[in-house]
Design a protein around this motif. Structure first.
Motif, short mmCIF file in Angstrom:
data_model
loop_
_atom_site.label_atom_id
_atom_site.label_comp_id
_atom_site.label_asym_id
_atom_site.label_seq_id
_atom_site.Cartn_x
_atom_site.Cartn_y
_atom_site.Cartn_z
N GLY A 26 44.07 26.48 30.16
CA GLY A 26 43.16 26.75 29.04
C GLY A 26 42.85 28.22 28.95
O GLY A 26 43.44 29.06 29.63
N ARG A 27 41.91 28.54 28.09
CA ARG A 27 41.49 29.93 27.91
C ARG A 27 40.30 30.19 28.83
O ARG A 27 39.24 29.61 28.66
N VAL A 28 40.50 31.06 29.79
CA VAL A 28 39.53 31.34 30.86
C VAL A 28 38.99 32.75 30.68
O VAL A 28 39.76 33.69 30.46
N VAL A 29 37.68 32.90 30.83
CA VAL A 29 37.05 34.22 30.72
C VAL A 29 36.48 34.61 32.08
O VAL A 29 35.71 33.86 32.68
N VAL A 30 36.88 35.79 32.55
CA VAL A 30 36.48 36.31 33.85
C VAL A 30 35.70 37.60 33.66
O VAL A 30 36.12 38.47 32.89
N ALA A 31 34.58 37.73 34.35
CA ALA A 31 33.78 38.96 34.30
C ALA A 31 33.85 39.69 35.63
O ALA A 31 33.71 39.08 36.69
N ILE A 32 34.04 41.00 35.56
CA ILE A 32 33.98 41.87 36.73
C ILE A 32 32.78 42.78 36.51
O ILE A 32 32.79 43.64 35.62
N ASP A 33 31.72 42.58 37.28
CA ASP A 33 30.45 43.25 37.09
C ASP A 33 30.17 44.20 38.26
O ASP A 33 30.42 43.85 39.41
N ALA A 34 29.67 45.38 37.95
CA ALA A 34 29.27 46.34 38.98
C ALA A 34 28.30 47.33 38.36
O ALA A 34 28.27 47.50 37.14
N LEU A 35 27.52 47.98 39.18
CA LEU A 35 26.67 49.05 38.67
C LEU A 35 27.51 50.26 38.28
O LEU A 35 27.13 51.03 37.41
N ASP A 36 28.65 50.42 38.92
CA ASP A 36 29.57 51.52 38.64
C ASP A 36 30.64 51.03 37.66
O ASP A 36 31.54 50.28 38.04
N GLN A 37 30.52 51.45 36.40
CA GLN A 37 31.44 51.01 35.35
C GLN A 37 32.90 51.32 35.71
O GLN A 37 33.79 50.52 35.48
N GLY A 38 33.15 52.50 36.28
CA GLY A 38 34.51 52.87 36.65
C GLY A 38 35.10 51.95 37.71
O GLY A 38 36.27 51.57 37.64
N ALA A 39 34.29 51.60 38.70
CA ALA A 39 34.76 50.69 39.75
C ALA A 39 35.07 49.32 39.16
O ALA A 39 36.07 48.69 39.53
N ALA A 40 34.22 48.85 38.25
CA ALA A 40 34.46 47.55 37.61
C ALA A 40 35.76 47.58 36.82
O ALA A 40 36.56 46.65 36.89
N ARG A 41 35.99 48.65 36.09
CA ARG A 41 37.21 48.78 35.29
C ARG A 41 38.45 48.79 36.18
O ARG A 41 39.43 48.10 35.92
N GLU A 42 38.40 49.57 37.24
CA GLU A 42 39.56 49.66 38.15
C GLU A 42 39.85 48.31 38.80
O GLU A 42 41.00 47.88 38.88
#
Length: 168
Positions: A26-42
């Motif tokens: 199915g269509r799955v949504v995953v969140a990567i959360d951090a106080l540091d936006q750059g770390a979350a993006r990487e």
């Protein structure tokens, strides 16, 4: 067997397996959360690669603090198989990996099928940096460590470690 050179890749694959335990298709949504936006993006970029390695269609989005537009702009159309983001349409089996800050706030935490909270602790003996008031408030009220599906200690991004929040 795992090697130090593949620590990130091994962890990403392990997290993919955890995500798949409850979200096989199915269509799955995953969140990567951090106080540091750059770390979350990487970290999210690496997770995107791990999903892609299994042959699943994967899409990425970076969201602003608290993701107020996430539901209407990305999540609902993604799940419905409609056009979202920059004109993408997800097939019936796909994963949308989003990164950002404050993604475990009560207003949006229910949007994610699976979520990762990235911690970044200073080395032992080093002073802990002062957090902005908004970050202190978020940690105190949203409790992302308790809300996340998985906690990852990411102080050394080349060697992240899954942390287990229970004290059994």
């Amino acid at each position: 067997m795992s090697s130090p050179e593949n620590a990130v890749r091994d962890l990403q694959r392990s997290l993919r397996a955890l995500m798949r335990q409850n979200n096989r298709a199915g269509r799955v949504v995953v969140a990567i959360d951090a106080l540091d936006q750059g770390a979350a993006r990487e970290f999210a970029n690496g997770f995107e690669e791990a999903i892609s390695d299994e042959g699943t269609a994967v899409f990425r989005a970076s969201l602003a603090d608290g993701a107020p537009e996430a539901r209407e702009r990305f999540i609902a159309p993604f799940r419905a198989g409609e056009e979202f983001g920059a004109g993408f349409v997800a097939p019936s089996d796909a994963v949308l990996v989003v990164d950002g800050r404050f993604l475990h706030s009560p207003e949006v935490r229910g949007l994610w099928n699976f979520s990762v909270w990235l911690e970044n602790n200073p080395p032992i003996g080093a002073p802990r940096p002062e957090l902005a008031d908004a970050e202190k408030h978020y940690l105190r009220t949203a409790r992302p460590r308790a809300a996340a599906s998985v906690i990852v200690e990411n102080s050394d991004p080349a060697h992240p470690v899954q942390v287990f929040g229970d004290f059994c």
